[in-house]
Enzyme design. Structure first.
Site, mmCIF file in Angstrom:
data_model
loop_
_atom_site.group_PDB
_atom_site.id
_atom_site.type_symbol
_atom_site.label_atom_id
_atom_site.label_comp_id
_atom_site.label_asym_id
_atom_site.label_seq_id
_atom_site.Cartn_x
_atom_site.Cartn_y
_atom_site.Cartn_z
ATOM 1 N N ASN A 3 -0.103 1.987 14.437
ATOM 2 C CA ASN A 3 0.591 0.806 13.926
ATOM 3 C C ASN A 3 2.072 1.151 13.889
ATOM 4 O O ASN A 3 2.516 1.901 13.029
ATOM 5 C CB ASN A 3 0.056 0.472 12.524
ATOM 6 C CG ASN A 3 0.855 -0.625 11.846
ATOM 7 O OD1 ASN A 3 1.698 -1.280 12.476
ATOM 8 N ND2 ASN A 3 0.591 -0.836 10.563
ATOM 9 N N GLU A 24 1.213 -3.850 3.520
ATOM 10 C CA GLU A 24 2.625 -4.274 3.539
ATOM 11 C C GLU A 24 2.722 -5.794 3.667
ATOM 12 O O GLU A 24 3.624 -6.406 3.110
ATOM 13 C CB GLU A 24 3.373 -3.549 4.671
ATOM 14 C CG GLU A 24 3.600 -2.081 4.313
ATOM 15 C CD GLU A 24 3.623 -1.126 5.492
ATOM 16 O OE1 GLU A 24 3.759 -1.570 6.646
ATOM 17 O OE2 GLU A 24 3.488 0.091 5.245
ATOM 18 N N GLU A 62 -7.118 1.733 3.768
ATOM 19 C CA GLU A 62 -5.792 2.329 3.632
ATOM 20 C C GLU A 62 -5.375 2.305 2.169
ATOM 21 O O GLU A 62 -4.881 1.270 1.682
ATOM 22 C CB GLU A 62 -4.767 1.530 4.447
ATOM 23 C CG GLU A 62 -5.018 1.527 5.929
ATOM 24 C CD GLU A 62 -3.727 1.338 6.718
ATOM 25 O OE1 GLU A 62 -3.485 2.136 7.618
ATOM 26 O OE2 GLU A 62 -2.944 0.406 6.411
ATOM 27 N N SER A 114 -0.905 8.332 5.921
ATOM 28 C CA SER A 114 -0.385 9.678 6.181
ATOM 29 C C SER A 114 -1.328 10.555 7.006
ATOM 30 O O SER A 114 -1.431 11.762 6.771
ATOM 31 C CB SER A 114 -0.024 10.374 4.858
ATOM 32 O OG SER A 114 0.973 9.648 4.172
ATOM 33 N N GLY A 141 2.737 6.157 4.132
ATOM 34 C CA GLY A 141 4.142 6.526 4.291
ATOM 35 C C GLY A 141 4.660 7.450 3.207
ATOM 36 O O GLY A 141 5.856 7.654 3.064
ATOM 37 N N LYS A 170 4.529 -0.637 13.160
ATOM 38 C CA LYS A 170 5.291 -1.370 12.143
ATOM 39 C C LYS A 170 6.584 -1.924 12.763
ATOM 40 O O LYS A 170 6.590 -2.250 13.943
ATOM 41 C CB LYS A 170 5.533 -0.470 10.931
ATOM 42 C CG LYS A 170 4.206 0.113 10.413
ATOM 43 C CD LYS A 170 4.274 0.750 9.065
ATOM 44 C CE LYS A 170 2.896 1.254 8.668
ATOM 45 N NZ LYS A 170 2.861 1.905 7.351
ATOM 46 N N GLY A 199 0.459 5.313 11.093
ATOM 47 C CA GLY A 199 1.812 4.757 11.092
ATOM 48 C C GLY A 199 2.784 5.748 11.702
ATOM 49 O O GLY A 199 2.879 5.906 12.928
ATOM 50 N N HIS A 227 -2.784 -6.029 6.310
ATOM 51 C CA HIS A 227 -2.171 -4.735 5.982
ATOM 52 C C HIS A 227 -1.515 -4.824 4.603
ATOM 53 O O HIS A 227 -0.981 -5.879 4.240
ATOM 54 C CB HIS A 227 -1.136 -4.367 7.050
ATOM 55 C CG HIS A 227 -0.653 -2.962 6.926
ATOM 56 N ND1 HIS A 227 0.284 -2.590 5.998
ATOM 57 C CD2 HIS A 227 -1.017 -1.827 7.579
ATOM 58 C CE1 HIS A 227 0.493 -1.280 6.089
ATOM 59 N NE2 HIS A 227 -0.288 -0.794 7.047
HETATM 60 P P1 13P Z 1 1.527 6.170 7.662
HETATM 61 O O1 13P Z 1 0.617 6.856 8.650
HETATM 62 O O2 13P Z 1 2.962 6.189 8.054
HETATM 63 O O3 13P Z 1 1.266 6.635 6.265
HETATM 64 O O4 13P Z 1 1.125 4.607 7.695
HETATM 65 C C1 13P Z 1 -0.202 4.239 7.570
HETATM 66 C C2 13P Z 1 -0.345 2.806 7.849
HETATM 67 O O5 13P Z 1 0.081 1.969 7.074
HETATM 68 C C3 13P Z 1 -1.000 2.408 9.085
HETATM 69 O O6 13P Z 1 -1.259 1.043 9.116
#
Ligand code: 13P
Length: 251
Positions: free
Chosen positions: A9, A97, A167, A213, A173, A11, A234, A95
């Protein structure tokens, strides 16, 4: 046997030219890798360019969001058919976010799932608890509600075509990964929920992937858990070498 599924992803990262560079490099590096579905989810503006590049490769393409209406006066939104037309096979829905910054709810998740399945896109549906919810021992309750409301009325045939991503919000992140045991506990809860609400057969089919992560160094341990079938990545999907190493370590 559930096939491993690893999606990047991206983002809100990468211009079109950066996308071209990353996809070309990934293509070279993963061309010989088998036994895993590899997917990238770039931003909207890069989708059609990425689609042209992955067409003859073992990389699938997904989007990060979608709107549930077919067409019309919805300024700024992108329909399921537009994604399909741009070359997508998958789309991330719900997601954390999107839930946190853009008002996505379990109800909008459900509308989006129905809309994308009507054009045969495969939804990657995200669930997960915040740190506060975990600290208050509400994790199971939150996940159960996300499943119950997000999948309301979805029949067995359609649930089979959904990929579920667990997640935990506190692990996204932050560099704080859920331990393999913490992740496995929730993955097992989700699989048991499917068995109870649908059937044992279906619960054994649906892929449940982990996100938060994930990196090359922890991928193997996470992926070796019985109920973890892949990863939604991510940060570590933004560089070819990091992502490829993560994929190889997951096999
Ligand atoms: P990270 O791998 O940067 O923690 O992000 C995970 C994520 O939100 C994937 O959709």
């Amino acid at each position: 046997m559930r096939k491993l599924f690893i999606a990047g992803n991206w983002k809100m990262n990468k211009t079109i030219s950066e996308t071209v560079e990353l996809v070309n490099s990934l293509k070279r590096e993963v061309s010989d890798i088998e036994g895993v579905d590899i997917v990238i989810c770039p931003g909207f503006t890069s989708l059609s360019e990425a689609a042209d590049l992955v067409i003859d490769s073992n990389i699938g393409l997904g989007a990060q969001n979608v709107y549930w209406q077919e067409k019309g006066a919805f300024t700024g939104e992108v329909s399921p058919m537009m994604l399909k037309d741009a070359g997508c096979k998958y789309v991330i829905i719900g997601h954390s976010e999107r839930r946190k910054y853009f008002g996505e709810t379990n109800d909008t998740v459900l509308k989006k799932i129905n809309a994308v399945q009507s054009v045969r896109l495969i939804p990657i549906v995200c669930v997960g608890e915040t740190l506060e919810e975990r600290d208050n021992k509400k994790t199971i309750e939150v996940i159960e509600k996300q499943l119950q409301d997000g999948f309301k009325g979805i029949n067995e045939d359609n649930l089979e075509k959904i990929i579920i991503a667990y997640e935990p919000v506190w692990a996204i992140g932050t560099g704080k990964t859920a331990t393999p045991e913490q992740a496995e506990e929730i993955h097992k809860f989700i699989r048991d929920w499917i068995q109870e609400k649908y059937s044992l057969d279906l619960s054994e089919e649906v892929r449940i992937i982990y996100g938060g992560s994930v990196k090359a160094s922890n991928a193997k341990e996470l992926m070796s858990q019985k109920n973890i079938d892949g990863a939604l990545v991510g940060g570590a999907s933004l560089e070819s070498q990091l992502f490829v190493e993560l994929i190889k370590n997951s096999l």
